[in-house]
Every structure is written in structure tokens, then in C-alpha cells.
Design an enzyme around this catalytic site. Structure first.
Site, PDB file in Angstrom:
ATOM      1  CD  GLU A 209       1.170   1.211   3.624  1.00  0.00           C
ATOM      2  OE1 GLU A 209       1.144   2.135   3.712  1.00  0.00           O
ATOM      3  OE2 GLU A 209       1.960   0.164   4.869  1.00  0.00           O
ATOM      4  CG  ASP A 288       5.102   7.956   9.005  1.00  0.00           C
ATOM      5  OD1 ASP A 288       5.454   7.861   9.691  1.00  0.00           O
ATOM      6  OD2 ASP A 288       4.540   6.783   8.089  1.00  0.00           O
TER       7      ASP A 288
END
Length: 347
Positions: A209, A288
Site C-alpha cells: 500500500e 474504513d
């Protein structure tokens, strides 16, 4: 999957059975719940969290991570009672049911809640009980991923790995390593991963990431993961993609969060097609939703609108999410059959 499909011509993506494999506990919170609990607990929310719109996170130097972590910590601080935790998990399951998810793997770092809930063990037991209650209420199967924090000492990760193994078979289905990928040496967490694997738990660390292919390779060597949280930067190395495909290591791709944190400039820049073309298993995730502003179905909508995936390709993504999950085999069979029914129904 060659041409973009107008949304109105595609099947209902919320009706597509799927598994959600990349969802963090606090980040699953509804915005309305955050505001309500903050008011009750006397927590002053920053303006960026008071607004129902997702907060701006992008930053050239930090890639938005430090701002993201500060907001995440504020959101976690509104959870002060056992009922708050039960509500968090119940509402996450209710939202997953509305999104078509039949299986959820929710990730939690017990050390982040230990001080308020009497330690890592009491908190994990509370969280597992909340998951069982939410599963019974909603019908969504729930597995818990215990995740260590790579910004803490590796000995803490070993403690959590032992804790996760202790509750394997009682709701814990995997062991992860999360937070800022650029912090800490991954090799220092090798013992924690070994404890989890020897205890029968698959590992699902974040990688690929905020760091590139070299770190993905390091994680493959150290953790021997079943899946990678994100993994999108592996697309920068074709040989690495071949290795992931050969291993069958799934990537939990979270398009909205990749854009919010500056990992990709635009949704169409997320290398979803490259991963799929290389034969890498992919499971879409929302990461999230509280901070990135969209839940799981929206990730499938992005795959349709930004990457031109047709319904057959979207069904294949849902199938991959189920097959890459740690769900019981009977639930997998039901979800896979539901995917075939979805695809057989005319749009």
C-alpha cells in the site's frame, strides 16, 4: 470486461452475494453513531469528523497517513462501554447485510482498546461475544482478524499472536499486521507470524500500500501470508504478480481508500485490471468507511464504472472474495450458489 457498463444497465450490486475481507473495527463505525457517542462521552470531534462527508486525507509528503491515524484515534476514543462495542459490531453486521455480504472478516487490534476495557484478553472476549450476537441477529457470518500494530514493539505482536491462537476456533480466523507500512522492520515480526501459523491461523498482513514491490516480497518471505491487505503496489513488478498468482495469495483491494490516501491518483489508476489479468485473486474491501466515505458495494460500483468490469467480471470478483475467505465451507457453498443465481437473473 472490456467496456464500461452504464450503472443503470447492470444488475443490482447490493444484491450480489459477497464476502468482505478488509474492514477495520473502528473504521466500520457509522458517522451518526460517532457523533452520538462523542456527544455522550464529551469527546470534542474535529470539524473533519463532525461533517458526514469523508475528511480530506491526501498529503504529498505523508500520503495522508498521519492525518488519517489521528482521526482514527479520535474515533476510537468515543467507545467507552461494553454496549458501545456491541453496537459497533452489530451495526457493522447490519450494514454488511444491506450490502449483500454473507461473510465479514473484521479486523481489530485489542491493544488499542486494552486500557479502557481491562486488558487485551477481556476486550477480545467482549468483541467475540459481540460478533456472535451480531451474527445471530443479522445472519451475516463474522470472523475476527486479530491485528498487531507495526508501530508498537514486536513483542506486543507476539502477545497478540498467542492471544489469537488461544481463541482460534472461537471466532478468531486469522492474524494480521496493520498500521503504517513504512514503520518498523517487517523481519522483526517474523516470530509473531510463526506463532500464528504454528497455531493454525492464516496470516493477513498489510503490504503493498504505502511501500512497493520490495516490501511485498519481504512480507511473503517473513509471513507466508494467505492474503495481503491491499497489495496493489505489487502491480509495479510483473514478476511479483506472477509469484502472487502462483502462490494463490489474494489481494484485498480497497479502491476508495487508495485514492483518499494518495496511493492512486484516481479510481481508474488503482491497478485492479493488472492484478486480475495476472491471475492474482482479488477481494474488494472498504477498509474504513467512516473515513473514506464508502462501503463495500461502492467498491464494486467503482470496478464497474472506473474499470469497465461487466457483471460477469463483478461476479467473478465476488466469487474470489468468498473463495479467499476463511468462512466455513457450508457458508462458502451458499454464497457461491447465490452468486450464480445473481448472474443468471437478467438485469
Amino acid at each position: 470486461m472490456t467496456g464500461a457498463v452504464p450503472p443503470e444497465q447492470g444488475r443490482d450490486l447490493a444484491a450480489l452475494p459477497k464476502a468482505h475481507l478488509h474492514l477495520h473495527s473502528t473504521g466500520s463505525m457509522r458517522h451518526a453513531t460517532l457523533v452520538e457517542l462523542a456527544y455522550r462521552s464529551g469527546v470534542r470531534l474535529p470539524e473533519s469528523l463532525r461533517s458526514p462527508s469523508p475528511p480530506p486525507l491526501r498529503d504529498v509528503d505523508s500520503r495522508g497517513w498521519f492525518r488519517f491515524q489521528r482521526l482514527y484515534d479520535v474515533a476510537r476514543s468515543v467507545l467507552t462501554t461494553e454496549d458501545d462495542v456491541r453496537r459497533l459490531v452489530r451495526e457493522a453486521a447490519e450494514d454488511e447485510a444491506a450490502e449483500g455480504s454473507g461473510w465479514l472478516e473484521i479486523q481489530v487490534d485489542p491493544s488499542g482498546y486494552a486500557a479502557r476495557y481491562g486488558g487485551v484478553t477481556p476486550f477480545l472476549e467482549l468483541f467475540l461475544a459481540a460478533a456472535r450476537e451480531a451474527e445471530e441477529l443479522t445472519g451475516v457470518g463474522i470472523g475476527v482478524i486479530v491485528a498487531a500494530n507495526r508501530t508498537r514493539h514486536p513483542l506486543d505482536a507476539r502477545t497478540l499472536a498467542r492471544l489469537a491462537v488461544r481463541y482460534a476456533g472461537a471466532g478468531v480466523v486469522g492474524f494480521g499486521l496493520s498500521n503504517d507500512e513504512r514503520r518498523g522492520a517487517t523481519s522483526e515480526f517474523a516470530r509473531a507470524f510463526a506463532i500464528a501459523r504454528h497455531g493454525g491461523l492464516p496470516t493477513v498482513p498489510h503490504a503493498g500500500e504505502l511501500r512497493g514491490p520490495e516490501h511485498v516480497r519481504a512480507v511473503l518471505e517473513v509471513a507466508d501470508p494467505a492474503r495481503l491487505g491491499h497489495g496493489v503496489r505489487a502491480a509495479e513488478d510483473p514478476a511479483l504478480l506472477e509469484e502472487l498468482a502462483r502462490r494463490g495469495t489474494a489481494c484485498e483491494v480497497c479502491p476508495a481508500s487508495n485514492v483518499s490516501l494518495g496511493v492512486a491518483e484516481r479510481p481508474e489508476d488503482v491497478p485492479l485490471r493488472q492484478l486480475l489479468a495476472a491471475g492474482v485473486p482479488v477481494a474488494l474491501g472498504a477498509d474504513d468507511p467512516l473515513l473514506f466515505g464508502s462501503r463495500l458495494t461502492a467498491q464494486y460500483a467503482l470496478a464497474r464504472s472506473a474499470h469497465g468490469l461487466d457483471d460477469a467480471a463483478l461476479a467473478a470478483l465476488a466469487r474470489s472474495s468468498v473463495e479467499s475467505s476463511f468462512a466455513p465451507e457450508d457458508r462458502k457453498r451458499r454464497l457461491l450458489a447465490g452468486i450464480e443465481r445473481w448472474l443468471a437473473t437478467p438485469p
